[in-house]
Structures are given as structure tokens and as C-alpha cells.
Design an enzyme around this catalytic site. Sequence first.
Site, PDB file in Angstrom:
ATOM      1  N   ASP A  56     110.852 -30.291  56.493  1.00  0.00           N
ATOM      2  CA  ASP A  56     111.251 -30.544  57.873  1.00  0.00           C
ATOM      3  C   ASP A  56     110.165 -30.077  58.833  1.00  0.00           C
ATOM      4  OD1 ASP A  56     113.557 -31.796  57.165  1.00  0.00           O
ATOM      5  OD2 ASP A  56     114.907 -30.243  57.890  1.00  0.00           O
ATOM      6  N   ASN A  82     114.352 -33.652  54.565  1.00  0.00           N
ATOM      7  CA  ASN A  82     115.024 -34.907  54.883  1.00  0.00           C
ATOM      8  C   ASN A  82     114.404 -35.604  56.093  1.00  0.00           C
ATOM      9  OD1 ASN A  82     116.345 -32.590  56.189  1.00  0.00           O
ATOM     10  ND2 ASN A  82     117.704 -34.115  57.098  1.00  0.00           N
ATOM     11  N   HIS A  83     113.769 -34.861  56.998  1.00  0.00           N
ATOM     12  CA  HIS A  83     113.151 -35.507  58.159  1.00  0.00           C
ATOM     13  C   HIS A  83     111.888 -36.277  57.771  1.00  0.00           C
ATOM     14  CE1 HIS A  83     115.763 -34.123  61.426  1.00  0.00           C
ATOM     15  NE2 HIS A  83     116.033 -33.153  60.559  1.00  0.00           N
TER      16      HIS A  83
END
Length: 157
Positions: A56, A82-83
Site C-alpha cells: 500500500d 491491495n492498492h
Amino acid sequence: MAGFRRKKPGKGEGRAKESPGGGLRGIEQKSRAETAIDLLNIGFDKDRDRLFSVGDLIDRGPASFECLHLAFEPWFYSVRGNHEIMAHDALNGVGSLEHWFINGGNWVASENPLEMRQILNEAMRYLPYAREVQIDDKRVGIVHAEPPGDWGLIEQG
């Protein structure tokens, strides 16, 4: 993309510090920016020390572009969060731009999307899903959210 190739890290002899870090998310809060600056205050030596991150690096902050470039630093060891995955999928046409923008990806609107895709694709080469690093005589696993079922398949950092 020769300008964005990661330099080869040293062999680790004489390393002074191994520093853990969390998700930068584009350094959206003063406390996170201060944390990054604190590395310099503790004598962080980019030629000898290593900084580990749980991913992230981007989104929700104005310095996302700069934070993504950390993936190319020889002293910086991160996994993908996840980003980074949302950004990669959106910019490569396999994910939703709208979903990514809602989750902080709107910073990319001020950047060249083709350049961002190239840089992100290159950065992902240095951001595995998980990694194992040797710290002194210990093996430490680094993941963003959930450990893999078989640590034996993880890249050695």
C-alpha cells in the site's frame, strides 16, 4: 524504462539496521510523513540499512507517485498491497478504474496514464505478494494481508 530499473542491493555485510514499515498510502497524514523523515533522524543509512514495508505504497495521499518509486530503491523491500493490485488491474484494463478511484486512485488523474502504467508494471516486478528475508539468524515473512499456504514458494529477499 532504464531510468526506473532497481539497483542491485549490497550483500548485507556491515548492515546496521533492519527497519519495518507500514503502508505509506501516498503519505496522506503528517504522522506518516514524520515517520519517513524519522528514518533520517535515527541515522538510516541507505548504503547499509534496509527498510521493509507491507505494501500500500500508493493512494489516498498526494505523494503516491513518489512513494511508488521507492520500489526501485535498493534499500527498500516491500510486498504489493491491495492498492498496487487495484492500480495495476485498472491501468491494464483488467480491473475497474472507478473502483480504484473510489479507493484513492484519483491521484493518477494528474499524471500521464501511459507513463503510470509503465512505471507501475515495472515496480510490480519488485513487489511480490509475499517475501521472506533473512535478519541475522532469523527468517521473517512479510505479507500485506494473508500469509501464503506454502512459505517454501516465497521469494527470498
